[in-house]
Design an enzyme around this catalytic site. Structure first.
Site, PDB file in Angstrom:
ATOM      1  N   CYS A  99      69.024  61.150  -0.375  1.00  0.00           N
ATOM      2  CA  CYS A  99      69.505  60.536   0.878  1.00  0.00           C
ATOM      3  C   CYS A  99      70.838  61.076   1.373  1.00  0.00           C
ATOM      4  O   CYS A  99      70.927  61.585   2.494  1.00  0.00           O
ATOM      5  CB  CYS A  99      69.658  59.028   0.715  1.00  0.00           C
ATOM      6  SG  CYS A  99      68.154  58.185   0.247  1.00  0.00           S
ATOM      7  N   HIS A 124      75.174  55.899   4.564  1.00  0.00           N
ATOM      8  CA  HIS A 124      75.099  56.544   3.246  1.00  0.00           C
ATOM      9  C   HIS A 124      76.031  57.724   3.055  1.00  0.00           C
ATOM     10  O   HIS A 124      75.789  58.591   2.202  1.00  0.00           O
ATOM     11  CB  HIS A 124      73.657  56.944   2.913  1.00  0.00           C
ATOM     12  CG  HIS A 124      73.291  56.590   1.502  1.00  0.00           C
ATOM     13  ND1 HIS A 124      72.058  56.783   0.967  1.00  0.00           N
ATOM     14  CD2 HIS A 124      74.044  56.043   0.515  1.00  0.00           C
ATOM     15  CE1 HIS A 124      72.050  56.383  -0.289  1.00  0.00           C
ATOM     16  NE2 HIS A 124      73.246  55.925  -0.582  1.00  0.00           N
ATOM     17  N   ASP A 178      62.793  58.462   2.727  1.00  0.00           N
ATOM     18  CA  ASP A 178      61.771  58.692   1.686  1.00  0.00           C
ATOM     19  C   ASP A 178      60.346  58.761   2.249  1.00  0.00           C
ATOM     20  O   ASP A 178      59.391  58.468   1.533  1.00  0.00           O
ATOM     21  CB  ASP A 178      61.801  57.602   0.600  1.00  0.00           C
ATOM     22  CG  ASP A 178      63.046  57.654  -0.251  1.00  0.00           C
ATOM     23  OD1 ASP A 178      63.948  58.470   0.038  1.00  0.00           O
ATOM     24  OD2 ASP A 178      63.126  56.860  -1.218  1.00  0.00           O
ATOM     25  N   ASN A 220      64.090  62.994   2.955  1.00  0.00           N
ATOM     26  CA  ASN A 220      63.588  63.739   1.787  1.00  0.00           C
ATOM     27  C   ASN A 220      62.142  63.320   1.571  1.00  0.00           C
ATOM     28  O   ASN A 220      61.648  62.410   2.239  1.00  0.00           O
ATOM     29  CB  ASN A 220      64.438  63.482   0.529  1.00  0.00           C
ATOM     30  CG  ASN A 220      64.721  62.027   0.266  1.00  0.00           C
ATOM     31  OD1 ASN A 220      65.857  61.571   0.415  1.00  0.00           O
ATOM     32  ND2 ASN A 220      63.711  61.263  -0.104  1.00  0.00           N
TER      33      ASN A 220
END
Ligand SMILES: *[C@@H]1O[C@H](CO)[C@@H](O)[C@H](O)[C@H]1NC(C)=O
Length: 492
Positions: free
Chosen positions: A78, A141, A39, A289
């Site tokens: 993500c 993830h 992020d 991102n």
């Protein structure tokens, strides 16, 4: 006599060096170090114009290497972006995509059971063929069930978590996220690995830093080429920093996290120089991102001049900070306007290792080495992504979006491959990126369905932030004069 002796010596040298190659294999390919932030936005680094200039180490990394201002992720969330990096493929190809039920394919929260399919070939699996040892530090993830474990997908070592550090939770259905060392669970966030939500204190970045430094030292001592995927998450809300960094930034707790990351990157690059392996180690820094505006300003970063952020396919969600560093190979102080993608890191890494990308499947990443080493610009093929049930088409240096709703990959593919479906991209008309796009809620409303030139004039564009079909929320008209009304997103 002298000439004969010289010739003999030369032949002897040849024999010796051939023997050397026989023992160690081919000359050792460069180590690969991919630093993936969570992020972090395009505008978060000093070198990208962040006014408090609190990233001296990253700024120096850029000064010693190549900066990519036009570098994109493959999805503004993500899990899909991580899948794209490790497979070199549009995330929808591996089953990762976002819908307006955001969490569905982000593998958050814990009760979601999907993950990276076995049929995908991940970068560390392929690098094994060239003798690399691979480690992932931080957030995986790509699924938390046993079959999705990173060590089942090519990594040799793992220290980190399968999911975001949301919490704390204290119930059976949703326990705190575990932390793993290789196959073993060694604790959980908030329990053995405390994160103090009130003060923002956590030692995780320091632990992740130590894991990186130890791994690099071990591989260097063993003379093995390594791939280190340093996927740390301090800039994902709830943001955290360790005590020496808390309260030190002009930007609040988010800035504290960035400062600690910057310091850590400085230490990693310093170690590479100390061990004299900097010239044999390719390092790339980027983010999964754009900054999460929903967490800003206290817990979210900056997307610079770009529209919106995480969870949107506007520039703020997709365009990422990106720096390549490889002293002695990538000339210092370069800026490349190459249109880059996180998927290129896959193809470029294979190229560094002397490997070819797999031929049995579509690979969407390009080899960026000609850009990095010779300053060449590559006109990349069209690529497109689906996120929030939209797609975008990118070509050359500029980006245009054509958005549509599709319910299946087949439908999507049929749409993109229809005769005459070419994208004439035009330069952005002002600094804030101007999306040539339109939200639509039905197939029939899709702009440019017939041909892209059928796009309505900008003054008539209407944007709908949510699909009524998928989320049941109401349409929100949007205009270029009030773009921020587009940015609101759900949590993920
Ligand atoms: C971080 O480490 C320091 C030093 O070991 C310790 O005093 C502190 O309690 C730790 N903080 C957290 C949140 O774990």
């Amino acid at each position: 006599m002298a000439a004969v002796a010289a010739a003999t010596r030369w032949r002897l040298l040849l024999v010796l060096s051939a023997a050397g190659l026989g023992v160690t294999g081919a000359p050792q390919p460069p180590n690969i170090l991919l630093l993936l932030m969570d992020d972090m936005g395009w505008g978060d680094l000093g070198v990208y114009g962040e006014p408090s200039r609190e990233t001296p180490n990253l700024d120096r990394m850029a000064a010693e290497g190549m900066l990519f201002p036009n570098f994109y992720t493959a999805n503004p969330l993500c899990s899909p972006s991580r899948a794209a990096l490790l497979t070199g493929r549009l995330p929808i190809r591996s089953g990762f995509y976002t819908t307006n039920g955001h969490a569905r394919n982000a593998y958050t929260p814990q009760e979601i059971v999907g993950g990276i399919p076995d049929s995908e070939l991940l970068l560390p699996e392929l690098l094994k063929e060239a003798g690399y040892t691979s480690k992932i530090v931080g957030k995986w993830h790509l699924g938390h069930r046993p079959q999705f474990h990173p060590l089942k997908h090519g990594f040799d070592e793992w220290f980190g978590s399968p999911n975001c550090h949301f919490g704390p939770y204290d119930n059976k259905a949703r326990p705190n996220i575990p932390v793993y060392r290789d196959w073993e669970m060694v604790g959980r966030f908030y329990e053995e690995f405390p994160i103090n939500l009130k003060t923002g204190e956590a030692n995780l970045t320091q632990i992740y830093l130590q894991e990186a430094l130890d791994f690099i030292k071990r591989q260097q001592a063993a003379h093995r080429p390594f791939f280190l995927h340093w996927a740390i998450d301090a800039t994902h809300a709830p943001v955290y920093a360790s005590r020496p960094f808390l309260g030190t930034s002009q930007r609040g707790r988010y800035g504290d996290a960035v400062r600690e990351i910057d310091d850590s990157v400085g230490k990693i690059l310093h170690l590479l120089r100390d061990l004299s392996i900097a010239e044999n180690t390719f390092v790339f820094f980027t983010s999964d991102n754009g900054a999460a505006l929903i967490s800003a300003p206290r817990q979210g970063g900056s997307n610079g001049p770009f529209l919106c952020g995480k969870q949107t396919t506007f520039e703020g969600g997709m365009r990422e900070p990106a720096i390549a560093w490889w002293p002695g190979h990538i000339p210092a102080g370069q800026v490349s306007h190459q249109l880059g993608s996180i998927m290129d890191l896959f193809t470029t890494s294979l190229s560094l290792a002397g490997l070819e990308p797999p031929r049995d499947r579509a690979i969407d990443g390009l080899d960026l080495l000609p850009t990095m080493l010779q300053g060449r610009l590559t006109d990349r093929p069209v690529f497109y992504y689906r996120g929030n049930a939209l797609m975008a088409v990118t070509r050359g240096q500029y980006k245009a979006h054509f958005w549509t709703w599709t319910n299946s990959w087949e439908e999507f593919r049929a749409w993109i491959s229809a005769p005459g479906r070419t994208c004439r991209a035009s330069p952005p008309t002002r600094r804030r990126s101007t999306p040539s796009c339109r939200w639509s809620s039905t197939w029939d409303e899709t702009p440019g369905r017939g041909s892209p030139s059928a796009l309505p004039a900008p003054s008539t564009w209407t944007h709908f932030a949510r699909s009524p079909r998928l989320s049941g929320s109401t349409r929100r008209p949007w205009s270029l004069d009030s773009p921020s009304s587009m940015c609101a997103t759900g949590r993920s």
